[in-house]
Design a protein around this motif. Structure first.
Motif, PDB file in Angstrom:
ATOM      1  N   GLU A  60     -35.582 -66.269 -37.280  1.00 21.36           N
ATOM      2  CA  GLU A  60     -35.014 -65.149 -37.242  1.00 21.36           C
ATOM      3  C   GLU A  60     -34.978 -64.126 -37.822  1.00 21.36           C
ATOM      4  O   GLU A  60     -34.563 -62.578 -37.914  1.00 21.36           O
ATOM      5  CB  GLU A  60     -33.331 -66.117 -36.604  1.00 21.36           C
ATOM      6  CG  GLU A  60     -33.057 -65.577 -35.078  1.00 21.36           C
ATOM      7  CD  GLU A  60     -31.604 -66.117 -34.800  1.00 21.36           C
ATOM      8  OE1 GLU A  60     -30.908 -66.122 -35.498  1.00 21.36           O
ATOM      9  OE2 GLU A  60     -31.797 -67.325 -33.938  1.00 21.36           O
ATOM     10  N   ASP A  61     -34.751 -64.147 -39.105  1.00 22.81           N
ATOM     11  CA  ASP A  61     -34.120 -63.107 -40.492  1.00 22.81           C
ATOM     12  C   ASP A  61     -35.683 -62.544 -40.270  1.00 22.81           C
ATOM     13  O   ASP A  61     -35.718 -61.227 -41.637  1.00 22.81           O
ATOM     14  CB  ASP A  61     -34.095 -63.350 -41.748  1.00 22.81           C
ATOM     15  CG  ASP A  61     -32.895 -64.437 -41.408  1.00 22.81           C
ATOM     16  OD1 ASP A  61     -32.096 -63.753 -40.977  1.00 22.81           O
ATOM     17  OD2 ASP A  61     -32.348 -65.037 -42.565  1.00 22.81           O
ATOM     18  N   ILE A  62     -36.780 -62.283 -39.534  1.00 22.84           N
ATOM     19  CA  ILE A  62     -38.444 -61.679 -39.947  1.00 22.84           C
ATOM     20  C   ILE A  62     -37.735 -60.548 -39.523  1.00 22.84           C
ATOM     21  O   ILE A  62     -37.885 -59.694 -38.107  1.00 22.84           O
ATOM     22  CB  ILE A  62     -39.518 -61.934 -40.128  1.00 22.84           C
ATOM     23  CG1 ILE A  62     -39.841 -63.581 -40.741  1.00 22.84           C
ATOM     24  CG2 ILE A  62     -40.857 -61.509 -39.485  1.00 22.84           C
ATOM     25  CD1 ILE A  62     -40.731 -64.534 -39.825  1.00 22.84           C
ATOM     26  N   ASP A  63     -38.630 -59.251 -40.562  1.00 24.68           N
ATOM     27  CA  ASP A  63     -38.151 -57.828 -39.736  1.00 24.68           C
ATOM     28  C   ASP A  63     -39.521 -57.307 -39.735  1.00 24.68           C
ATOM     29  O   ASP A  63     -40.359 -57.218 -40.224  1.00 24.68           O
ATOM     30  CB  ASP A  63     -37.648 -56.757 -41.426  1.00 24.68           C
ATOM     31  CG  ASP A  63     -36.881 -55.767 -40.533  1.00 24.68           C
ATOM     32  OD1 ASP A  63     -37.314 -54.977 -39.547  1.00 24.68           O
ATOM     33  OD2 ASP A  63     -36.347 -55.200 -41.704  1.00 24.68           O
ATOM     34  N   SER A  65     -39.367 -54.250 -38.755  1.00 24.67           N
ATOM     35  CA  SER A  65     -40.141 -52.369 -38.234  1.00 24.67           C
ATOM     36  C   SER A  65     -40.316 -51.816 -39.077  1.00 24.67           C
ATOM     37  O   SER A  65     -40.580 -52.483 -40.747  1.00 24.67           O
ATOM     38  CB  SER A  65     -38.334 -51.899 -38.147  1.00 24.67           C
ATOM     39  OG  SER A  65     -38.089 -52.322 -40.083  1.00 24.67           O
ATOM     40  N   LYS A  72     -39.151 -44.701 -36.743  1.00 21.02           N
ATOM     41  CA  LYS A  72     -38.916 -46.214 -37.261  1.00 21.02           C
ATOM     42  C   LYS A  72     -38.906 -46.935 -35.769  1.00 21.02           C
ATOM     43  O   LYS A  72     -38.325 -46.013 -34.722  1.00 21.02           O
ATOM     44  CB  LYS A  72     -37.095 -46.210 -37.679  1.00 21.02           C
ATOM     45  CG  LYS A  72     -37.356 -47.669 -37.994  1.00 21.02           C
ATOM     46  CD  LYS A  72     -35.451 -48.426 -38.446  1.00 21.02           C
ATOM     47  CE  LYS A  72     -35.876 -49.677 -38.681  1.00 21.02           C
ATOM     48  NZ  LYS A  72     -34.530 -49.966 -38.235  1.00 21.02           N
ATOM     49  N   GLN A  74     -39.777 -50.394 -34.128  1.00 19.78           N
ATOM     50  CA  GLN A  74     -38.890 -51.255 -34.381  1.00 19.78           C
ATOM     51  C   GLN A  74     -40.346 -52.639 -34.207  1.00 19.78           C
ATOM     52  O   GLN A  74     -40.448 -53.708 -35.104  1.00 19.78           O
ATOM     53  CB  GLN A  74     -38.338 -52.130 -32.418  1.00 19.78           C
ATOM     54  CG  GLN A  74     -37.467 -53.475 -32.434  1.00 19.78           C
ATOM     55  CD  GLN A  74     -36.810 -53.769 -31.455  1.00 19.78           C
ATOM     56  OE1 GLN A  74     -37.210 -52.149 -30.394  1.00 19.78           O
ATOM     57  NE2 GLN A  74     -36.805 -54.798 -31.381  1.00 19.78           N
ATOM     58  N   LYS A 334     -44.536 -61.537 -35.138  1.00 16.16           N
ATOM     59  CA  LYS A 334     -43.356 -62.377 -35.950  1.00 16.16           C
ATOM     60  C   LYS A 334     -44.392 -63.609 -36.493  1.00 16.16           C
ATOM     61  O   LYS A 334     -43.579 -64.206 -37.496  1.00 16.16           O
ATOM     62  CB  LYS A 334     -42.014 -62.248 -34.888  1.00 16.16           C
ATOM     63  CG  LYS A 334     -40.877 -63.040 -36.362  1.00 16.16           C
ATOM     64  CD  LYS A 334     -39.720 -63.044 -35.329  1.00 16.16           C
ATOM     65  CE  LYS A 334     -39.054 -62.036 -35.276  1.00 16.16           C
ATOM     66  NZ  LYS A 334     -37.459 -61.796 -34.923  1.00 16.16           N
ATOM     67  N   GLN A 343     -41.887 -61.665 -44.900  1.00 14.42           N
ATOM     68  CA  GLN A 343     -40.364 -61.725 -44.256  1.00 14.42           C
ATOM     69  C   GLN A 343     -40.088 -59.916 -43.760  1.00 14.42           C
ATOM     70  O   GLN A 343     -39.703 -60.174 -42.871  1.00 14.42           O
ATOM     71  CB  GLN A 343     -39.320 -61.397 -45.717  1.00 14.42           C
ATOM     72  CG  GLN A 343     -38.065 -61.179 -45.063  1.00 14.42           C
ATOM     73  CD  GLN A 343     -36.756 -62.338 -44.992  1.00 14.42           C
ATOM     74  OE1 GLN A 343     -36.800 -63.241 -45.868  1.00 14.42           O
ATOM     75  NE2 GLN A 343     -35.662 -62.619 -43.625  1.00 14.42           N
ATOM     76  N   THR A 344     -41.094 -59.194 -44.015  1.00 18.95           N
ATOM     77  CA  THR A 344     -41.365 -57.877 -43.801  1.00 18.95           C
ATOM     78  C   THR A 344     -42.654 -57.586 -43.426  1.00 18.95           C
ATOM     79  O   THR A 344     -43.929 -58.219 -43.792  1.00 18.95           O
ATOM     80  CB  THR A 344     -40.293 -57.318 -45.431  1.00 18.95           C
ATOM     81  OG1 THR A 344     -41.533 -56.919 -45.978  1.00 18.95           O
ATOM     82  CG2 THR A 344     -39.695 -57.241 -45.155  1.00 18.95           C
TER      83      THR A 344
END
Ligand SMILES: Cc1cc2nc3c(=O)[nH]c(=O)nc-3n(C[C@H](O)[C@H](O)[C@H](O)COP(=O)(O)O)c2cc1C
Length: 378
Positions: A60-63, A65, A72, A74, A334, A343-344
């Motif tokens: 859930e914390d994977i970003d 964007s 920006k 998403q 994701k 993570q990003t």
């Protein structure tokens, strides 16, 4: 009183209608025929991630964007330029721009040439500005049109029509050569393009349509001052194929068959761009799922572009279907991040990759050791 058109006006009208009709024929051919590459692939199938069974991320914390051309997004995804000019295209642009704004992905429009030639065609582009005020919007015009005399006033018009954050100049010498009225006089192309870039305050992207860019091209594009490259390599929709189907003259029909698979695979061309280009890179051409998006990001792209999958997703005008399709792609990106410990998107750009098969052979032939990618630290 009925107004009479001069012969020149009649000729111009004919040309405007031809541009719109050509664009409509392209849409119909893409929807009704198999126009995918036959014997060339993107090369993405030869690229594997290294699986992390001990991943310790919270999914859930994977970003996902990113920031690109000042906007920006998403997810690192852009709808590649396709349509505009006629009423069917207006509907597609209407729906696609709503989808892009809702999901906050980028959107390119198709060639705006028709709108420069005929004010009635403008609405099919202006709808994008109305529906998608916030997300990234990319305008589009053929580089061949610049040789024909497109100037900085036209360019400003193209920008304002959709309130563009960037404009793509599409380079499509193959496609133009498989039709009787194509732009094949490209004399002084780079000089003229460079001059227009110098006069533009909007970032300009060099975009192919399915044959990719070589190292030689990328060096020239860099010198010309392009802010971005949209790879559109081989392995996806074949524009020699589309034109071959559209052609009536056997010269063009047969040339389209022979050159159906011409070009540099998307993976190879993206690697070339990453070697020397400092601007934004959009990995594209034959991208069909979220893992392939992730592979292009790991090879050096900042975002990925897809064209024909969005045409199929939106063809029956179902916004829900398109939103679901984007959800699927985003989940696959994701998941790739989760299973590689990223993570990003920035983390994804440096993960180790195993490159095998034909793509590894091609890289070696171009003097690149595929182990450069497998030896990246985990
Ligand atoms: C129906 C259709 C119309 C297109 N029209 C344009 C165009 O006007 N300008 C352009 O630069 N590319 C155009 N393209 C090319 C796409 O942007 C993309 O480069 C190409 O289709 C390869 O991507 P794909 O394999 O994801 O389809 C069009 C593509 C499709 C499917």
């Amino acid at each position: 009183m009925e107004s009479k058109n001069s012969p020149q006006e009649i000729d111009e009208k004919k040309e405007n209608t031809m541009t719109s009709e050509r664009k409509l024929a392209h849409l119909q051919i893409c929807l009704e025929h198999d126009v995918q590459s036959r014997n060339i692939t993107t090369g993405l199938e030869d690229i594997s991630f290294v699986h992390h069974a001990t991943t310790d991320l919270n999914m859930e914390d994977i970003d996902l964007s990113i920031k690109i051309f000042g906007k920006k997004l998403q997810f690192p995804l852009i709808i590649s330029g396709m349509t505009g000019g006629h009423s069917f295209a207006q509907q597609l642009n209407d729906f696609l721009s709503q989808v892009a704004e809702k999901t906050r992905i980028g959107m390119g429009v198709g060639s705006q040439r028709a709108a420069l030639e005929d004010t009635q065609a403008r609405e099919s582009f202006e709808i994008v500005k109305k529906n998608a005020p916030k997300t990234l919007k990319i305008g589009n015009i053929g580089a061949g049109q610049i040789v024909e005399g497109l100037n900085s006033t036209d360019l400003k018009d193209i920008v304002s029509m959709i309130s563009a954050d960037a404009i793509a100049f599409h380079f499509n010498p193959l496609q133009e050569s498989i039709q009787p009225d194509g732009d094949t006089n490209l004399h002084e192309l780079i000089e003229k393009v460079t001059q227009l870039i110098n006069e533009s305050s909007t970032p300009i992207i060099a975009k192919e349509v399915g044959s990719g860019f070589s190292r030689f091209d990328i060096t020239r594009l860099k010198k010309s001052g392009f802010s971005g490259i949209d790879i559109q390599g081989a392995g996806g929709t074949s524009w020699a194929g589309v034109e071959s189907i559209r052609a009536e003259d056997p010269i063009y029909k047969k040339a389209g068959e022979v050159f159906w698979d011409w070009g540099l695979p998307t993976a190879i061309s993206t690697i070339f761009a990453k070697e020397s280009f400092n601007g934004h890179i959009i990995g594209s051409g034959g991208v069909r799922n979220g893992m392939e998006v992730a592979k292009l990001l790991a090879l050096g792209a900042d975002a990925a572009g897809m064209a024909i999958p969005f045409l199929f997703a939106i063809q029956d005008h179902s916004i829900e279907k398109s939103l679901k399709y984007i959800d699927e792609i985003a989940y696959q990106i994701k998941l790739t991040c989760f299973l590689t410990g990223c993570q990003t998107i920035e983390d994804l750009k440096s993960v180790p990759l195993i490159i095998s098969g034909k793509t590894a052979d091609l890289l070696r032939a171009y003097g690149i050791d595929p182990r450069e990618y497998s030896s990246r630290p985990n």
